[in-house]
Design a protein around this motif. Structure first.
Motif, PDB file in Angstrom:
ATOM      1  N   ALA A 235      34.771 -81.851  46.956  1.00  0.00           N
ATOM      2  CA  ALA A 235      36.118 -82.042  47.537  1.00  0.00           C
ATOM      3  C   ALA A 235      37.344 -81.715  47.189  1.00  0.00           C
ATOM      4  O   ALA A 235      38.154 -81.217  47.860  1.00  0.00           O
ATOM      5  CB  ALA A 235      36.007 -83.744  47.636  1.00  0.00           C
ATOM      6  N   LEU A 236      37.360 -81.329  45.869  1.00  0.00           N
ATOM      7  CA  LEU A 236      38.451 -80.681  45.446  1.00  0.00           C
ATOM      8  C   LEU A 236      38.633 -79.376  45.719  1.00  0.00           C
ATOM      9  O   LEU A 236      39.649 -78.622  46.033  1.00  0.00           O
ATOM     10  CB  LEU A 236      38.145 -80.740  43.640  1.00  0.00           C
ATOM     11  CG  LEU A 236      38.811 -81.952  42.844  1.00  0.00           C
ATOM     12  CD1 LEU A 236      38.376 -81.749  41.281  1.00  0.00           C
ATOM     13  CD2 LEU A 236      40.177 -82.132  42.981  1.00  0.00           C
ATOM     14  N   CYS A 237      37.338 -78.784  45.893  1.00  0.00           N
ATOM     15  CA  CYS A 237      37.426 -77.141  46.443  1.00  0.00           C
ATOM     16  C   CYS A 237      37.856 -77.357  47.832  1.00  0.00           C
ATOM     17  O   CYS A 237      38.878 -76.576  48.148  1.00  0.00           O
ATOM     18  CB  CYS A 237      36.091 -76.767  46.238  1.00  0.00           C
ATOM     19  SG  CYS A 237      35.686 -76.297  44.512  1.00  0.00           S
ATOM     20  N   LYS A 238      37.609 -78.173  48.500  1.00  0.00           N
ATOM     21  CA  LYS A 238      37.823 -78.031  49.842  1.00  0.00           C
ATOM     22  C   LYS A 238      39.303 -78.520  50.371  1.00  0.00           C
ATOM     23  O   LYS A 238      39.873 -78.097  51.244  1.00  0.00           O
ATOM     24  CB  LYS A 238      36.840 -79.022  50.665  1.00  0.00           C
ATOM     25  CG  LYS A 238      35.564 -78.268  51.150  1.00  0.00           C
ATOM     26  CD  LYS A 238      34.564 -79.038  51.810  1.00  0.00           C
ATOM     27  CE  LYS A 238      34.847 -79.365  53.131  1.00  0.00           C
ATOM     28  NZ  LYS A 238      33.707 -80.170  53.958  1.00  0.00           N
ATOM     29  N   GLU A 239      39.693 -79.478  49.663  1.00  0.00           N
ATOM     30  CA  GLU A 239      41.008 -79.957  49.697  1.00  0.00           C
ATOM     31  C   GLU A 239      42.233 -78.834  48.973  1.00  0.00           C
ATOM     32  O   GLU A 239      43.292 -78.953  49.517  1.00  0.00           O
ATOM     33  CB  GLU A 239      41.248 -81.197  49.011  1.00  0.00           C
ATOM     34  CG  GLU A 239      40.713 -82.454  49.535  1.00  0.00           C
ATOM     35  CD  GLU A 239      40.182 -83.695  48.692  1.00  0.00           C
ATOM     36  OE1 GLU A 239      40.616 -83.586  47.743  1.00  0.00           O
ATOM     37  OE2 GLU A 239      39.589 -84.595  48.991  1.00  0.00           O
ATOM     38  N   ALA A 240      41.596 -78.009  48.430  1.00  0.00           N
ATOM     39  CA  ALA A 240      42.714 -77.141  47.771  1.00  0.00           C
ATOM     40  C   ALA A 240      43.335 -76.412  48.648  1.00  0.00           C
ATOM     41  O   ALA A 240      42.493 -75.996  49.709  1.00  0.00           O
ATOM     42  CB  ALA A 240      41.959 -76.379  46.627  1.00  0.00           C
TER      43      ALA A 240
ATOM     44  N   ASN B 210      35.869 -70.214  52.030  1.00  0.00           N
ATOM     45  CA  ASN B 210      36.974 -69.732  52.949  1.00  0.00           C
ATOM     46  C   ASN B 210      36.830 -70.256  54.377  1.00  0.00           C
ATOM     47  O   ASN B 210      37.713 -69.711  55.224  1.00  0.00           O
ATOM     48  CB  ASN B 210      36.599 -68.252  52.859  1.00  0.00           C
ATOM     49  CG  ASN B 210      37.462 -67.688  51.772  1.00  0.00           C
ATOM     50  OD1 ASN B 210      38.854 -67.574  51.791  1.00  0.00           O
ATOM     51  ND2 ASN B 210      36.861 -67.189  50.621  1.00  0.00           N
ATOM     52  N   ARG B 211      35.791 -70.906  55.026  1.00  0.00           N
ATOM     53  CA  ARG B 211      35.657 -71.305  56.159  1.00  0.00           C
ATOM     54  C   ARG B 211      36.689 -72.550  56.238  1.00  0.00           C
ATOM     55  O   ARG B 211      36.889 -73.036  57.442  1.00  0.00           O
ATOM     56  CB  ARG B 211      34.290 -71.504  56.466  1.00  0.00           C
ATOM     57  CG  ARG B 211      33.590 -70.384  56.785  1.00  0.00           C
ATOM     58  CD  ARG B 211      31.967 -70.380  56.935  1.00  0.00           C
ATOM     59  NE  ARG B 211      31.446 -69.129  56.634  1.00  0.00           N
ATOM     60  CZ  ARG B 211      31.136 -68.105  57.552  1.00  0.00           C
ATOM     61  NH1 ARG B 211      31.056 -68.648  58.900  1.00  0.00           N
ATOM     62  NH2 ARG B 211      30.601 -67.157  57.388  1.00  0.00           N
TER      63      ARG B 211
ATOM     64  N   TYR C 287      47.341 -67.618  52.250  1.00  0.00           N
ATOM     65  CA  TYR C 287      47.024 -69.110  52.398  1.00  0.00           C
ATOM     66  C   TYR C 287      45.733 -69.178  53.656  1.00  0.00           C
ATOM     67  O   TYR C 287      45.751 -70.360  53.949  1.00  0.00           O
ATOM     68  CB  TYR C 287      48.152 -70.181  52.517  1.00  0.00           C
ATOM     69  CG  TYR C 287      48.668 -70.435  51.334  1.00  0.00           C
ATOM     70  CD1 TYR C 287      47.894 -71.152  50.250  1.00  0.00           C
ATOM     71  CD2 TYR C 287      50.021 -70.331  51.089  1.00  0.00           C
ATOM     72  CE1 TYR C 287      48.314 -71.461  48.858  1.00  0.00           C
ATOM     73  CE2 TYR C 287      50.772 -70.777  49.782  1.00  0.00           C
ATOM     74  CZ  TYR C 287      49.805 -71.412  48.772  1.00  0.00           C
ATOM     75  OH  TYR C 287      50.379 -71.518  47.795  1.00  0.00           O
ATOM     76  N   GLY C 288      45.082 -68.173  53.928  1.00  0.00           N
ATOM     77  CA  GLY C 288      43.963 -68.169  54.831  1.00  0.00           C
ATOM     78  C   GLY C 288      44.542 -68.404  56.082  1.00  0.00           C
ATOM     79  O   GLY C 288      43.797 -68.929  57.011  1.00  0.00           O
ATOM     80  N   LYS C 289      45.740 -67.972  56.331  1.00  0.00           N
ATOM     81  CA  LYS C 289      46.163 -68.273  57.697  1.00  0.00           C
ATOM     82  C   LYS C 289      46.349 -66.751  58.261  1.00  0.00           C
ATOM     83  O   LYS C 289      46.441 -65.696  57.541  1.00  0.00           O
ATOM     84  CB  LYS C 289      47.600 -68.916  57.882  1.00  0.00           C
ATOM     85  CG  LYS C 289      47.420 -70.359  57.136  1.00  0.00           C
ATOM     86  CD  LYS C 289      46.813 -71.208  58.048  1.00  0.00           C
ATOM     87  CE  LYS C 289      46.932 -72.739  57.608  1.00  0.00           C
ATOM     88  NZ  LYS C 289      46.420 -73.068  56.394  1.00  0.00           N
TER      89      LYS C 289
ATOM     90  N   ASN D 161      37.394 -62.506  59.941  1.00  0.00           N
ATOM     91  CA  ASN D 161      37.055 -62.720  61.564  1.00  0.00           C
ATOM     92  C   ASN D 161      35.861 -61.837  61.655  1.00  0.00           C
ATOM     93  O   ASN D 161      34.767 -62.332  62.341  1.00  0.00           O
ATOM     94  CB  ASN D 161      38.092 -62.632  62.602  1.00  0.00           C
ATOM     95  CG  ASN D 161      39.272 -63.756  62.299  1.00  0.00           C
ATOM     96  OD1 ASN D 161      38.911 -64.799  61.711  1.00  0.00           O
ATOM     97  ND2 ASN D 161      40.430 -63.517  62.470  1.00  0.00           N
ATOM     98  N   LEU D 162      35.884 -60.502  61.478  1.00  0.00           N
ATOM     99  CA  LEU D 162      34.896 -59.720  61.537  1.00  0.00           C
ATOM    100  C   LEU D 162      33.524 -59.893  60.722  1.00  0.00           C
ATOM    101  O   LEU D 162      32.495 -59.857  61.503  1.00  0.00           O
ATOM    102  CB  LEU D 162      35.502 -58.372  61.313  1.00  0.00           C
ATOM    103  CG  LEU D 162      35.018 -57.115  61.950  1.00  0.00           C
ATOM    104  CD1 LEU D 162      35.112 -57.108  63.403  1.00  0.00           C
ATOM    105  CD2 LEU D 162      35.640 -56.028  61.469  1.00  0.00           C
ATOM    106  N   TYR D 163      33.964 -60.591  59.564  1.00  0.00           N
ATOM    107  CA  TYR D 163      32.656 -60.989  58.824  1.00  0.00           C
ATOM    108  C   TYR D 163      32.094 -62.177  59.491  1.00  0.00           C
ATOM    109  O   TYR D 163      30.852 -62.300  59.472  1.00  0.00           O
ATOM    110  CB  TYR D 163      33.232 -61.167  57.413  1.00  0.00           C
ATOM    111  CG  TYR D 163      32.246 -62.295  56.664  1.00  0.00           C
ATOM    112  CD1 TYR D 163      31.201 -61.770  56.351  1.00  0.00           C
ATOM    113  CD2 TYR D 163      32.570 -63.622  56.243  1.00  0.00           C
ATOM    114  CE1 TYR D 163      30.017 -62.318  55.445  1.00  0.00           C
ATOM    115  CE2 TYR D 163      31.928 -64.447  55.652  1.00  0.00           C
ATOM    116  CZ  TYR D 163      30.417 -63.684  55.191  1.00  0.00           C
ATOM    117  OH  TYR D 163      29.604 -64.469  54.370  1.00  0.00           O
ATOM    118  N   ARG D 164      32.893 -62.942  60.072  1.00  0.00           N
ATOM    119  CA  ARG D 164      32.111 -64.309  60.689  1.00  0.00           C
ATOM    120  C   ARG D 164      31.299 -63.698  61.835  1.00  0.00           C
ATOM    121  O   ARG D 164      30.445 -64.333  62.501  1.00  0.00           O
ATOM    122  CB  ARG D 164      33.328 -65.012  61.021  1.00  0.00           C
ATOM    123  CG  ARG D 164      33.957 -65.542  59.876  1.00  0.00           C
ATOM    124  CD  ARG D 164      34.272 -67.125  59.757  1.00  0.00           C
ATOM    125  NE  ARG D 164      35.659 -67.331  60.577  1.00  0.00           N
ATOM    126  CZ  ARG D 164      36.049 -68.399  60.664  1.00  0.00           C
ATOM    127  NH1 ARG D 164      35.507 -69.556  59.876  1.00  0.00           N
ATOM    128  NH2 ARG D 164      36.969 -68.566  61.530  1.00  0.00           N
TER     129      ARG D 164
END
Lengths: 431, 132, 566
Positions: free
Chosen positions: A240-245, A277-278, C192-194, C322-325
């Motif tokens: 949960a900590l990992c996903k919430e970060a 990362n997802r 930040y992954g965006k 995205n390409l990786y996915r």
């Protein structure tokens, strides 16, 4: 004399904000360095071997540089399977010359990577590497995970420069806002400041990583009540900590690469980060030990295509860790001459390897009297990069740093000595 | 007593790293850190010596107690002492089992060997030209 | 003093308006001269096609990301290994070859000048180390500014002079050549992954849009009088329907420079996609090419995809994820603090795959639909669309409708309804190919003045003689001869010295690094700007004093000093 913004040639952090004060050839003060860096730098001019030494009928004697260089070239040329090993505590320029020489000799060149993060590279070659530079972690990460490593003892400024104690641009109160998870088989000093200390039974890292991957993928139902000594409750909290970060950064050490499973542990860690990362942003970085071990991987790669363990005996670059790695070559008693550069297998290789090393003609290029000294037939002292020689080094995150010189002790550099050996080799073996 | 043999870095080992021929490095690397309960089971006081027998050989180390180490495991700083017992098998990875071999521990009165003795035991020749 | 005479050369030199003239080329001390003495070394071209040395204006061959592509791909290394022989080092790698392999293979194809498409300033030293290890080409590095904090802050303040000052300081510090924007703003968002979807999105935290960054950088580039224009990898690469974003971006670009374009848009194939998802994916090369045809201030390169294995690598980190996915193969990512990002994944472009087949068509359509060959240059965005060794095949495809049709018959059958390629009759001539592979590239980079891309008196003696007799081959029919001919020169001459002959490497040379050093007034010198130095020393993980690339990293180099207007 005061030297500012100096670079510490100790570990893969390559801290570049040191202040070093010298009086003549003495270092009188080192500011900003950690205890390891300070210790190394304060003793900068001390304990150096005065000149080359060679063994003669069971005795050590002094030798000239010319004689030692001639000897080194001779043993390499006479060998069928010379090994050129070490390379992690020297200049990138010397590493490049070493690769060219290994190529011409048809020898094997390997770096200390093979007994450190070699398995991490094997894992990266299977699944890739989601990483970033250390400044990215410093400015953004609100979750730090240290797995199978002990930064307090091995990379003492890592936490203050890049993680827990560092200011972060996007964090208001970086120390408070950044969570810390520590995973290890033993409770180290770092555990006392961690938000979660996960103590894994030795050999259980792979299983714990798999359990976390399952939870992150929404399959906590398959996770048993304890995994390698870790309770499911704690695993759920960690996931949960990992996903919430907003930005998580996982650093790992040889606790993953050396324990059972080796590269498969690292692969599992990378795949956990991929999975995360997802959901959010997550990166992973191996904590590299020697200050320029990553440089050896970079230089070997652009010159040969492979990061370590490169065998030129077929005139092509051939790479097969497990076969062309230094420990295996020595254990099989395969190499029949060795040039050891800026590393200390005497201290870090299993005993059986050392028995073989002691039985073949060997030359050590190293500024100090080390554990390897008694095992070789000839040692050539050189300047220390980052003290009395400048050079290029690559930080653990791949950032190339120009390491500076602040002393002049009159020693030749590694690049010069290896260059001269190479010249001698080229006189006999024409390209 | 059987134990899992774990090796790794410590600050003292790291400091000694640069000048390994000196006694500080021997002191830093010839220790065997273990859980106090295990120490008690061996009937040893901290600072007494233990003979460690592993896949590749044996070595005498000085015990140091450390509560952070789980029972059944010993932690030895990376260095020539640890490597006296670690085997060369790498399982085709290039990496020996620095953190996963099983050793046998028993109390001993034998002395801890010097690094020089260790290196001479594998066929080396000590260099003494820089002794003060 | 060395002299060389290339005799009986069938010369095409578009910059000097020479289109197929048999002549002798005299070379002295590395430059083209009127005449040489009787003792000059003579190379008899025997009437073969002779062009200025090839120029690649967008390729990825050196630096952190490229090397990581090698590092993570032993399988690719094994696919390109050759033995050490003579002066030639052992080589490895097919899609991401080692530095030596890149240099040898480009030299064998007659290429003598390369622009590395993406250098992160923080990691510039690495790029320069690899440049020095590239023996047979002159090198330049496009410098990444897409997520540069200082630039974005200055853009947000509307202070274009400050933007120019930051860019100028950085180029001098890292020995860069030009401005590269890769998914401007998007790489910062990726921190930040965006991501950013197009030019009107706001970059998180910084309050600027890609459009504002692009417009400001185009102006700053002219203030610094850089030889090359802003070099843009548009936002939203690789997604269905992105052509609208591409056209919107092109329409932002003012015409500010009389001698060259004001914007170089790279690998436009990846930005000319229609449809609303992968199921409806189709070519929009036509409207994109139409826009380019109407805007003389824009030059593009193809970014052609060719079938087979390759490795994709770009500073566009979010796109790679995205390409990786989609591909589920291995994925590497490397964000660079305060500056940019990057990602790498291996890919396999397959003829059976509908999307891949459409991509292949789009690159060719762009080249055939952009009327002026000076404005659509031949690239694969090496190695993203394909490794550069595929260039001869692309040349043949452009010169032969028959070859295109033959290939088209082998791709996914559903491609036909999604592209217009089969309807395009254009077949390029030798002169157009010369433009797209050297003259146009040199002009777009602004390096004709330093003697690149042409064979006029005073030019660098970089010459490629191909075993092709122009009058005796019909490119439209004999496309295999075109492929073979452009794959291996008879002679490649670099700086007046023959470096390759009939597929053999002859010398271990030394590259020249070309970099730009804008001369800026003291009041705009960022090295003393308190805000800039404060940002540096507080948020970068290296000290400002340790950031600039020292002179010793450039072995042989050509510094272009420009007179900035600030």
């Amino acid at each position: 004399m005061i030297h500012e913004d100096m670079i510490c040639p100790f570990c893969g952090c390559l801290c570049d904000d040191l202040v070093i004060e010298t009086k003549g050839t003495e270092v009188v003060r080192v500011d900003n360095a950690c205890t390891l860096g300070s210790h190394k730098l304060m003793n900068a001019g001390k304990h150096r071997l005065k000149g080359p030494i060679m063994r003669d009928s069971g005795q050590w004697r002094d030798a000239s540089y010319e004689e030692a260089i001639e000897y080194a070239a001779g043993i390499l040329l006479d060998a069928d399977r010379p090994l050129l090993y070490g390379w992690s505590s020297t200049q990138g320029e010397a590493q490049g010359t070493g690769v060219s020489m290994a190529e011409l000799l048809g020898g094997v060149i390997d770096s200390t990577t093979s007994v450190c993060h070699g398995p991490s590279i094997l894992a990266i070659q299977e699944v890739g590497h989601p990483g970033c530079t250390l400044g990215q972690v410093k400015n953004r990460a609100d979750l730090i995970v240290y797995w199978g490593c002990n930064p307090t003892e091995a990379h003492p400024r890592h936490m203050s420069r890049y993680t827990t104690y560092a200011d972060g641009y996007f964090l208001e109160n970086a120390f408070r806002d950044r969570k810390l998870i520590l995973v290890d088989v033993r409770k180290t000093e770092t555990a006392s400041i961690a938000d979660e200390f996960v103590q894994v039974k030795p050999g259980g890292d792979y299983a714990v990583l798999s359990a976390l991957r399952a939870i992150v993928r929404g399959r906590e139902d398959v996770v048993p009540p304890t995994v390698a000594g870790v309770t499911k409750e704690q695993l759920l909290r960690v996931a949960a900590l990992c996903k919430e970060a907003k930005f998580g950064a996982l650093f790992f050490g040889v606790g993953l690469t050396m324990s059972p499973g080796k590269y498969k542990n690292v692969r599992n860690a990378i795949e956990l980060v991929d999975e995360l990362n997802r959901h959010t942003k997550f990166t992973l970085t191996p904590l590299r030990g020697h200050y320029n071990v990553y440089g050896s991987n970079e230089v070997f790669t652009w010159m040969t295509g492979y990061p370590y363990a490169v065998d030129f005996s077929r005139q092509i670059a051939f790479y097969n860790p497990g076969e062309t790695t230094a420990v295996d070559l020595m254990a099989r008693k395969e190499c029949d001459a060795a040039l050891i550069v800026a590393s200390d297998p005497g201290a870090h290789f299993p005993k059986k390897c050392l028995e073989h090393l002691a039985s073949i003609p060997t030359v050590l290029i190293d500024p100090m009297h080390t554990m390897t000294t008694p095992l070789v037939k000839c040692q050539i002292p050189t300047a220390v990069t980052g003290m009395d020689a400048p050079g290029t080094a690559y930080r653990m995150d791949g950032v190339p740093i120009h390491v500076k010189k602040f002393l002049d002790l009159g020693y030749p550099t590694d690049t010069e000595i290896i260059g001269k050996i190479f010249e001698k080799v080229k006189e006999v073996r024409h390209p | 007593m059987k134990a899992l043999f774990n090796t790794g870095r410590t600050v003292a080992q790291g400091q000694g790293l640069e000048v390994k021929a000196r006694p500080e490095y021997m002191e830093a690397t010839s220790i065997c850190m273990m859980n106090p309960v295990d120490l008690m089971d061996l009937d040893l006081e901290e600072g007494e010596r233990v003979l460690v027998r592993g896949p590749a050989g044996e070595v005498v180390l000085t015990t140091v107690q450390n509560e952070g180490i789980p029972r059944g495991t010993v932690y030895v700083p990376m260095g020539p002492y640890a490597n006296a017992v670690v085997d060369t098998e790498t399982h085709a990875t290039g990496m020996p089992d620095f953190k996963s071999c099983i050793v046998d521990l028993e109390p001993t009165d034998d002395e801890v060997k010097s690094q020089t003795e260790l290196m001479e035991a594998v066929g080396g020749l000590a260099y003494r030209g820089d002794e003060e | 003093m060395s002299e060389l005479l290339v005799k009986n050369a069938y010369v095409i030199d578009p910059i000097n308006h020479i289109d197929g003239e048999v002549m002798d080329i005299a070379v002295k001390d590395g430059y083209i001269v009127e005449d040489v003495g009787p003792k000059a070394t003579v190379l008899d071209a025997e009437g073969c096609l002779t062009l200025p040395g090839g120029v690649d204006s967008h390729t990825h061959v050196c630096g952190t990301k490229v090397n990581f592509g090698r590092y993570m791909s032993p399988e690719d290394m094994r696919a390109g290994r050759e033995v050490r022989r003579g002066v030639k080092h052992a080589t490895s790698g097919y899609s991401v070859p080692t530095t030596y392999a890149n240099s040898y293979r480009y030299a064998l194809m007659g290429y003598t000048t390369l622009l590395e498409g993406a250098m992160a300033p923080l990691e510039a030293r690495h790029t320069h180390e690899e440049f020095s290890a590239t023996p047979l080409q002159d090198m330049m590095a496009n410098t990444l500014f897409d997520g540069n904090w200082a630039v974005m802050k200055a853009v947000a303040e509307g202070d274009i002079e400050r933007v120019a000052a930051i860019v100028g300081w950085t180029l001098s510090a890292v020995k860069g050549f030009g401005i590269k924007l890769t998914n401007p703003g998007g790489t910062e968002a990726w921190g930040y992954g965006k991501d950013i979807s197009c030019i009107k999105d706001e970059v998180p935290h910084f309050g600027v849009t890609p459009a504002e960054i692009i417009e400001a950088m185009i102006q700053a580039c002219e203030m610094l009088r850089l030889p090359h224009s802003v070099h843009l990898h548009c936002n939203n690469l690789g997604t269905p329907g992105n052509y609208a974003c591409t056209i919107g971006t092109f329409n932002l670009v003012p015409d500010l420079n009389k001698t060259r374009q004001s914007l170089y848009a790279t690998h436009v194939q990846f930005h000319s996609y229609g449809g609303s998802d992968w199921k409806t994916f189709c070519s929009k090369a036509e409207p994109v090419a139409y826009t380019v045809n109407n805007l003389p201030q824009i030059v593009i390169d193809m970014g052609q995809v060719m079938f087979g294995k390759t490795t994709t690598m770009t500073a566009d980190g979010p796109m790679e994820f995205n390409l990786y996915r989609l591909h589920h193969n291995k994925w590497s990512n490397h964000d660079v603090e305060l500056e940019t990002g990057s990602g790498i994944i291996p890919v396999l472009y397959r003829k059976k795959n509908l999307v891949n087949s459409i991509m292949w068509s789009i690159g060719l359509e762009l080249a055939l639909l952009v009327k002026d060959p000076w404005r659509c240059l031949l690239t694969t965005d090496n190695p993203n669309g394909a490794p550069f060794v595929k260039y001869p095949e692309i040349i043949a495809l452009l010169m032969s409708k028959k070859y295109r049709d033959a290939e088209f018959a082998t791709v996914n059958r559903r491609t036909e309804s999604r592209v217009i390629l089969p309807a395009l009759e254009r077949e390029m001539d030798w002169n157009e190919i010369a433009v797209m592979t050297r003259a146009g590239q040199a002009k777009a980079l602004g390096i004709t003045g330093i003697g690149k891309g042409h064979l006029g008196i005073g030019a660098e003696a970089d010459i490629a003689v191909y075993p092709l007799k122009v009058g005796e081959i019909d490119p439209a029919q004999e496309y295999q001869k075109i492929i073979d001919g452009f794959s291996k020169t008879r002679w490649t001459v670099k700086r007046g010295r023959p470096v390759a002959r009939d597929g053999e490497i002859l010398v271990h040379g030394e590259n020249t690094t070309i970099w730009v050093d804008p001369k800026i007034s003291p009041e705009h010198d960022m090295s003393h700007d308190p805000e800039f130095t404060e940002m540096f020393n507080h948020w970068y993980s290296v000290r400002m004093s340790n950031y600039p690339v020292q002179d010793e990293y450039l072995k042989r180099n050509l510094r272009i000093e420009t007179e900035a207007t600030i």
